[in-house]
Design a protein around this motif. Structure first.
Motif, PDB file in Angstrom:
ATOM      1  N   LEU A  53      -7.846 -33.710 -12.262  1.00 36.31           N
ATOM      2  CA  LEU A  53      -7.603 -32.480 -11.815  1.00 36.31           C
ATOM      3  C   LEU A  53      -8.699 -31.471 -11.354  1.00 36.31           C
ATOM      4  CD1 LEU A  53      -5.986 -30.881 -15.134  1.00 36.31           C
ATOM      5  CD2 LEU A  53      -4.616 -31.411 -13.042  1.00 36.31           C
ATOM      6  N   PRO A  54      -9.967 -32.048 -11.247  1.00 41.95           N
ATOM      7  CA  PRO A  54     -10.954 -31.291 -10.665  1.00 41.95           C
ATOM      8  C   PRO A  54     -10.892 -31.539  -9.187  1.00 41.95           C
ATOM      9  CG  PRO A  54     -11.893 -32.028 -12.767  1.00 41.95           C
ATOM     10  CD  PRO A  54     -10.495 -32.665 -12.499  1.00 41.95           C
ATOM     11  N   GLU A 109      -6.554 -36.710 -21.801  1.00 41.41           N
ATOM     12  CA  GLU A 109      -7.977 -35.937 -21.640  1.00 41.41           C
ATOM     13  C   GLU A 109      -8.808 -36.781 -20.527  1.00 41.41           C
ATOM     14  OE1 GLU A 109     -10.569 -33.092 -21.230  1.00 41.41           O
ATOM     15  OE2 GLU A 109      -8.717 -32.825 -22.330  1.00 41.41           O
ATOM     16  N   GLN A 142     -12.485 -25.608 -17.652  1.00 40.97           N
ATOM     17  CA  GLN A 142     -13.337 -27.020 -17.794  1.00 40.97           C
ATOM     18  C   GLN A 142     -12.715 -27.987 -16.718  1.00 40.97           C
ATOM     19  OE1 GLN A 142     -11.040 -25.829 -20.195  1.00 40.97           O
ATOM     20  NE2 GLN A 142     -10.047 -27.378 -21.398  1.00 40.97           N
ATOM     21  N   TYR A 143     -11.748 -27.679 -16.228  1.00 43.12           N
ATOM     22  CA  TYR A 143     -11.042 -28.691 -15.170  1.00 43.12           C
ATOM     23  C   TYR A 143     -11.339 -28.032 -13.606  1.00 43.12           C
ATOM     24  CZ  TYR A 143      -8.757 -30.784 -18.953  1.00 43.12           C
ATOM     25  OH  TYR A 143      -8.667 -31.167 -20.373  1.00 43.12           O
ATOM     26  N   LYS A 185      -6.836 -35.814 -17.076  1.00 37.24           N
ATOM     27  CA  LYS A 185      -7.115 -34.592 -16.667  1.00 37.24           C
ATOM     28  C   LYS A 185      -8.504 -34.185 -16.121  1.00 37.24           C
ATOM     29  CE  LYS A 185      -3.946 -32.612 -20.165  1.00 37.24           C
ATOM     30  NZ  LYS A 185      -3.905 -31.746 -21.254  1.00 37.24           N
ATOM     31  N   GLN A 186      -9.435 -35.054 -16.892  1.00 40.86           N
ATOM     32  CA  GLN A 186     -10.893 -34.884 -16.066  1.00 40.86           C
ATOM     33  C   GLN A 186     -10.999 -35.632 -14.853  1.00 40.86           C
ATOM     34  OE1 GLN A 186     -13.343 -33.169 -17.388  1.00 40.86           O
ATOM     35  NE2 GLN A 186     -13.109 -32.761 -19.435  1.00 40.86           N
TER      36      GLN A 186
END
Length: 352
Positions: A71-72, A64, A18-19, A67-68
């Protein structure tokens, strides 16, 4: 290079899908990337620092939303990561840290300087360690040794970089100084508890030291291969220098030592995969691998003779690049201290 690595899926391979990651939480994948980079690339390209040392601070302690957000682009190689711990007066000794962060209603204000920061010029996101306890103007408590981890972004007011530092080796690595003059860091950029940074750093150091061990043994493997090829081709007294007993015996011992330590490093990787890598085992792997790297490359340069001292031969550059591994990630002497204390050889305990 970071963007190309990201396109191939070689960055943050452990990150959940998801990342943008591959969800491959097996350190052997990063180990292979390191080994191939040392063989075909340059040890100054710090992909593993980005992927396995810095990014996990976000993955393990970030919210969260963090991370969103962070990380991507790190997975894609669009945002390069660095961590800033070492300081001009204290080195990497966290207890002597002078950088401080003062807490306000909805933000922190960061003051101080850092040095010897790998990826220092290229980094878009820097995880900065700073004192947050009493004496730092912090409201959150945690005592005088409390430390927080702050994600400082490129372009934040008061965040400046110094020069690219001139080093003995690792010419491709952008090691730099950083300065934080009243940098306003929103609370949305604080990783975890702003008083528990010391614990977060200590947890991550075992993996960081293992990454250094992986790179050091890979560097020794490449030096051996380069030298073996050289002694088969270069002649003295009418025959290849590799056929002399001295050369054969020295290469045979190096081969045996490299193989033995490679097996130990591989074992440590499996311990890390199982969450069972301890500080003393990681420190031992780092100490032994970096010292073997130094000995092997020194021996390999000697077997090159005068050619080994020439920049046109790869072993010359490898000799310079290898010297720092016994220093960064904390010195071999500090590794021995960590192991010795875990053996119960702590002066404070034995002299009570």
């Amino acid at each position: 290079m970071f963007r190309k690595a990201g396109e191939q899926g070689y960055l943050l391979m452990w990150a959940p899908e998801q990342y943008g990651g591959l969800g491959l939480d097996d350190m052997r994948y990063e180990q292979i990337v390191q080994e191939e980079n040392f063989l075909h690339g340059d040890p100054g390209l710090c992909l593993t620092l980005h992927s396995r040392v810095v990014a996990p601070y976000i993955g393990q302690h970030g919210t969260e939303a963090q991370k969103q957000r962070f990380l991507p682009p790190a997975v894609r190689g669009e945002k390069i990561l660095a961590v800033a711990m070492s300081e001009p007066a204290a080195g990497s000794v966290l207890a002597g840290m002078q950088a401080r962060a003062e807490e306000h209603a909805d933000h922190w204000v960061l003051h101080g300087s850092k040095t010897y920061i790998s990826n220092g010029l290229l980094a878009d996101l820097v995880v900065v360690a700073a004192k947050t306890g009493s004496g730092s103007g912090a409201k959150s408590g945690g005592g005088s040794h409390a430390i927080g981890l702050f994600v400082v972004e490129e372009g934040m007011a008061g965040f400046k970089r110094g020069r690219k530092l001139d080093k003995l080796g690792l010419d491709a690595q952008d090691t730099a100084e950083m300065f934080f003059d009243g940098v306003v860091v929103p609370k949305a950029n604080v990783l975890g508890d702003p008083t528990q940074g010391f614990r977060y750093l200590a947890q991550a150091l075992a993996v960081e030291r293992l990454q250094i061990a992986i790179g050091s043994i890979a560097h020794a493997q490449v030096a051996f291969a380069v030298t073996l090829e050289f002694v088969k081709e270069r002649t003295a007294f009418g025959r290849p220098i590799g056929t002399f007993q001295n050369s054969r015996f020295r290469l045979a011992r190096m081969r045996a030592e490299i193989d033995a330590l490679q097996s130990h490093v591989d074992h440590c990787v499996m311990l890390a995969n199982a969450g069972a890598l301890t500080a003393e085992v990681a420190s031992g792997a780092k100490m032994l691998a970096t010292e073997l790297e130094g000995r092997v490359i020194d021996e390999c340069l000697q077997l090159h003779g005068g050619a080994g001292y020439m920049e046109e031969y790869r072993i010359s550059r490898m000799y310079r690049d290898a010297r720092v591994t016994r220093i960064f990630g904390r010195t071999s002497e500090i590794m021995a201290e960590i192991i010795g204390r875990r053996l119960g050889l702590d002066e404070r305990r034995l002299t009570r």
